[in-house]
Design an enzyme around this catalytic site. Structure first.
Site, PDB file in Angstrom:
ATOM      1  N   ASP A  10       0.879  -1.181   0.000  1.00  0.00           N
ATOM      2  CA  ASP A  10       0.000   0.000   0.000  1.00  0.00           C
ATOM      3  C   ASP A  10       0.910   1.222   0.000  1.00  0.00           C
ATOM      4  O   ASP A  10       2.118   1.122   0.230  1.00  0.00           O
ATOM      5  CB  ASP A  10      -0.885  -0.014   1.261  1.00  0.00           C
ATOM      6  CG  ASP A  10      -1.796   1.203   1.337  1.00  0.00           C
ATOM      7  OD1 ASP A  10      -2.393   1.568   0.310  1.00  0.00           O
ATOM      8  OD2 ASP A  10      -1.901   1.814   2.415  1.00  0.00           O
ATOM      9  N   SER A  11       0.302   2.387  -0.196  1.00  0.00           N
ATOM     10  CA  SER A  11       1.073   3.621  -0.106  1.00  0.00           C
ATOM     11  C   SER A  11       1.507   3.890   1.341  1.00  0.00           C
ATOM     12  O   SER A  11       2.405   4.696   1.567  1.00  0.00           O
ATOM     13  CB  SER A  11       0.225   4.786  -0.596  1.00  0.00           C
ATOM     14  OG  SER A  11      -0.955   4.860   0.172  1.00  0.00           O
ATOM     15  N   TYR A  42      -0.670   8.602  -2.304  1.00  0.00           N
ATOM     16  CA  TYR A  42      -0.617   8.405  -3.748  1.00  0.00           C
ATOM     17  C   TYR A  42      -1.824   9.079  -4.421  1.00  0.00           C
ATOM     18  O   TYR A  42      -1.758   9.471  -5.578  1.00  0.00           O
ATOM     19  CB  TYR A  42      -0.700   6.903  -4.086  1.00  0.00           C
ATOM     20  CG  TYR A  42       0.558   6.081  -3.912  1.00  0.00           C
ATOM     21  CD1 TYR A  42       1.693   6.577  -3.267  1.00  0.00           C
ATOM     22  CD2 TYR A  42       0.600   4.781  -4.398  1.00  0.00           C
ATOM     23  CE1 TYR A  42       2.826   5.781  -3.116  1.00  0.00           C
ATOM     24  CE2 TYR A  42       1.725   3.988  -4.261  1.00  0.00           C
ATOM     25  CZ  TYR A  42       2.837   4.489  -3.608  1.00  0.00           C
ATOM     26  OH  TYR A  42       3.950   3.692  -3.476  1.00  0.00           O
ATOM     27  N   GLY A  43      -2.922   9.115  -3.688  1.00  0.00           N
ATOM     28  CA  GLY A  43      -4.216   9.439  -4.293  1.00  0.00           C
ATOM     29  C   GLY A  43      -4.385  10.842  -4.827  1.00  0.00           C
ATOM     30  O   GLY A  43      -5.344  11.133  -5.533  1.00  0.00           O
ATOM     31  N   CYS A  73      -4.485  -1.357  -1.981  1.00  0.00           N
ATOM     32  CA  CYS A  73      -4.548   0.095  -2.151  1.00  0.00           C
ATOM     33  C   CYS A  73      -5.526   0.372  -3.284  1.00  0.00           C
ATOM     34  O   CYS A  73      -5.323  -0.091  -4.415  1.00  0.00           O
ATOM     35  CB  CYS A  73      -3.155   0.615  -2.509  1.00  0.00           C
ATOM     36  SG  CYS A  73      -3.111   2.373  -2.899  1.00  0.00           S
ATOM     37  N   THR A  75      -6.084   3.132  -4.785  1.00  0.00           N
ATOM     38  CA  THR A  75      -5.493   4.027  -5.786  1.00  0.00           C
ATOM     39  C   THR A  75      -4.662   3.239  -6.787  1.00  0.00           C
ATOM     40  O   THR A  75      -4.794   3.422  -8.003  1.00  0.00           O
ATOM     41  CB  THR A  75      -4.623   5.078  -5.067  1.00  0.00           C
ATOM     42  OG1 THR A  75      -5.438   5.737  -4.087  1.00  0.00           O
ATOM     43  CG2 THR A  75      -4.069   6.088  -6.034  1.00  0.00           C
ATOM     44  N   GLU A 151      -3.398   8.676   8.574  1.00  0.00           N
ATOM     45  CA  GLU A 151      -1.950   8.496   8.740  1.00  0.00           C
ATOM     46  C   GLU A 151      -1.450   9.238   9.992  1.00  0.00           C
ATOM     47  O   GLU A 151      -0.443   8.881  10.566  1.00  0.00           O
ATOM     48  CB  GLU A 151      -1.192   8.990   7.494  1.00  0.00           C
ATOM     49  CG  GLU A 151      -1.382   8.109   6.260  1.00  0.00           C
ATOM     50  CD  GLU A 151      -0.431   6.902   6.204  1.00  0.00           C
ATOM     51  OE1 GLU A 151       0.685   6.989   6.714  1.00  0.00           O
ATOM     52  OE2 GLU A 151      -0.839   5.866   5.621  1.00  0.00           O
ATOM     53  N   CYS A 185     -10.990   3.079  -0.326  1.00  0.00           N
ATOM     54  CA  CYS A 185      -9.574   3.290  -0.013  1.00  0.00           C
ATOM     55  C   CYS A 185      -9.307   2.467   1.247  1.00  0.00           C
ATOM     56  O   CYS A 185     -10.100   2.515   2.199  1.00  0.00           O
ATOM     57  CB  CYS A 185      -9.329   4.774   0.243  1.00  0.00           C
ATOM     58  SG  CYS A 185      -7.752   5.144   1.023  1.00  0.00           S
ATOM     59  N   THR A 186      -8.210   1.725   1.244  1.00  0.00           N
ATOM     60  CA  THR A 186      -7.976   0.804   2.365  1.00  0.00           C
ATOM     61  C   THR A 186      -7.640   1.514   3.682  1.00  0.00           C
ATOM     62  O   THR A 186      -7.566   0.871   4.720  1.00  0.00           O
ATOM     63  CB  THR A 186      -6.857  -0.202   2.008  1.00  0.00           C
ATOM     64  OG1 THR A 186      -5.721   0.533   1.527  1.00  0.00           O
ATOM     65  CG2 THR A 186      -7.324  -1.188   0.957  1.00  0.00           C
ATOM     66  N   HIS A 187      -7.448   2.817   3.627  1.00  0.00           N
ATOM     67  CA  HIS A 187      -7.271   3.556   4.876  1.00  0.00           C
ATOM     68  C   HIS A 187      -8.615   3.763   5.607  1.00  0.00           C
ATOM     69  O   HIS A 187      -8.627   3.998   6.808  1.00  0.00           O
ATOM     70  CB  HIS A 187      -6.689   4.950   4.607  1.00  0.00           C
ATOM     71  CG  HIS A 187      -5.206   4.976   4.414  1.00  0.00           C
ATOM     72  ND1 HIS A 187      -4.582   4.421   3.326  1.00  0.00           N
ATOM     73  CD2 HIS A 187      -4.208   5.506   5.184  1.00  0.00           C
ATOM     74  CE1 HIS A 187      -3.274   4.625   3.418  1.00  0.00           C
ATOM     75  NE2 HIS A 187      -3.024   5.279   4.538  1.00  0.00           N
TER      76      HIS A 187
HETATM   77  N1  DGL Z   1      -4.737   3.078   0.918  1.00  0.00           N
HETATM   78  C1  DGL Z   1      -4.647   3.875  -0.274  1.00  0.00           C
HETATM   79  C2  DGL Z   1      -5.879   3.605  -1.131  1.00  0.00           C
HETATM   80  O1  DGL Z   1      -6.523   2.587  -0.891  1.00  0.00           O
HETATM   81  C3  DGL Z   1      -4.377   5.274   0.163  1.00  0.00           C
HETATM   82  C4  DGL Z   1      -4.259   6.217  -0.907  1.00  0.00           C
HETATM   83  C5  DGL Z   1      -3.263   7.299  -0.835  1.00  0.00           C
HETATM   84  O2  DGL Z   1      -2.093   7.011  -0.617  1.00  0.00           O
HETATM   85  O3  DGL Z   1      -3.655   8.416  -1.117  1.00  0.00           O
HETATM   86  O4  DGL Z   1      -6.233   4.299  -2.052  1.00  0.00           O
END
Ligand code: DGL
Length: 269
Positions: A10-11, A42-43, A73, A75, A151, A185-187
């Site tokens: 993931d990011s 990343y998004g 992730c 994204t 985060e 988004c997995t966050h």
């Molecule tokens: N967990 C990432 C996702 O599912 C986070 C995205 C990010 O880094 O912006 O999109």
């Protein structure tokens, strides 16, 4: 039988929502986790940059001899799936499994999708949902402030800032009357108590990391790719920024302390 570890990336921390699920489904499997904490989020980045980062992340996992790769992730899944499909090991992402779970769950055919700006602009969730059932009404909404809030550990259900942001983002989707919401988004599952309370009781929340972990576990089982029983398992975590800050927030995601080494690495620029 295949004793090699499973690779998850993931990011940042969000992929841990999938790792947690996988630990419960396949407790005997070894896992290599890569979180690009030095370059998160990343998004909000361009498609080209996300694809370059994703290719580097996947190459890093392949160097660690993994038997399967899970892009945990949204994204990356929505922007670089074709890169993953070319890997020499089975590749999984979150879009298909989450879309299938949502299509199966909705009663009124109204599905909300929240995600990063890149995920929502890619339109991949809407397309996956409509391919499953063209009668679905899909309500997408980008929520770019959620990732930095998570985060930075603004995740308690009592967290006022996160609640206010959630009310602002989710209001239109709630008004549309969706009965199912993909946390694209997995966050986001880590703040699902806040998202759930803003959306209201009747709305089912779909956790993409969980659905992807179920899909991966099913495939490894079905194809005889699980490790031999009784084999000692290990978890390794690799990050691109301070291991200490990752470890402290990772514990909130996992619900237990990080077991295994956490190492800082560089995968490119
Ligand atoms: N967990 C990432 C996702 O599912 C986070 C995205 C990010 O880094 O912006 O999109």
């Amino acid at each position: 039988m295949d004793d090699r570890p499973i690779g998850i990336f993931d990011s940042g921390l969000g992929g841990l929502t999938a790792l947690k699920e996988l630990e419960q489904l396949l407790p005997q499997e070894s896992i290599v986790y890569f979180g690009d904490t030095g370059r998160v989020p990343y998004g909000t980045r361009s498609r080209e940059t996300i694809r370059r980062y994703a290719a580097q992340d996947m190459a890093f996992l392949m160097e660690h001899g993994v038997k399967a790769v899970l892009a945990a992730c949204g994204t990356v899944s929505s922007t670089a799936g074709d890169i993953g499909q070319k890997l020499p090991v089975p590749y999984f992402d979150v879009i298909g499994p989450a879309a299938r779970a949502a299509a199966a769950r909705t009663q009124n055919k109204k599905v909300g999708v929240i995600g990063t700006s890149a995920t929502i602009h890619s339109d991949s969730y809407r397309q996956a949902l409509l391919a499953l059932d063209y009668r679905l009404e899909v309500y997408p909404q980008a929520c770019p402030l959620f990732v930095p809030l998570v985060e930075n550990a603004f995740i308690s259900p009592q967290e006022e800032v996160t609640r206010l942001v959630a009310q602002r983002y989710l209001g239109p989707i709630r008004e549309a009357g969706v009965d199912t919401l993909i946390l694209g988004c997995t966050h986001y599952p880590i703040i699902s108590p806040i998202i759930g309370s803003v959306m209201g009781r009747g709305v089912a929340l779909i956790d993409p990391g969980k659905e992807a972990a179920l899909a991966l576990a099913g495939t490894l089982q079905g194809e005889g790719l699980l490790c031999r029983e009784g084999r000692p398992r290990s978890s390794s975590y690799f990050v691109t920024d301070e291991p200490e800050s990752f470890t402290s927030v990772a514990e909130l995601f996992l619900g237990h302390s990080v077991q295994g080494r956490v190492e800082r690495v560089d995968v490119g620029s």
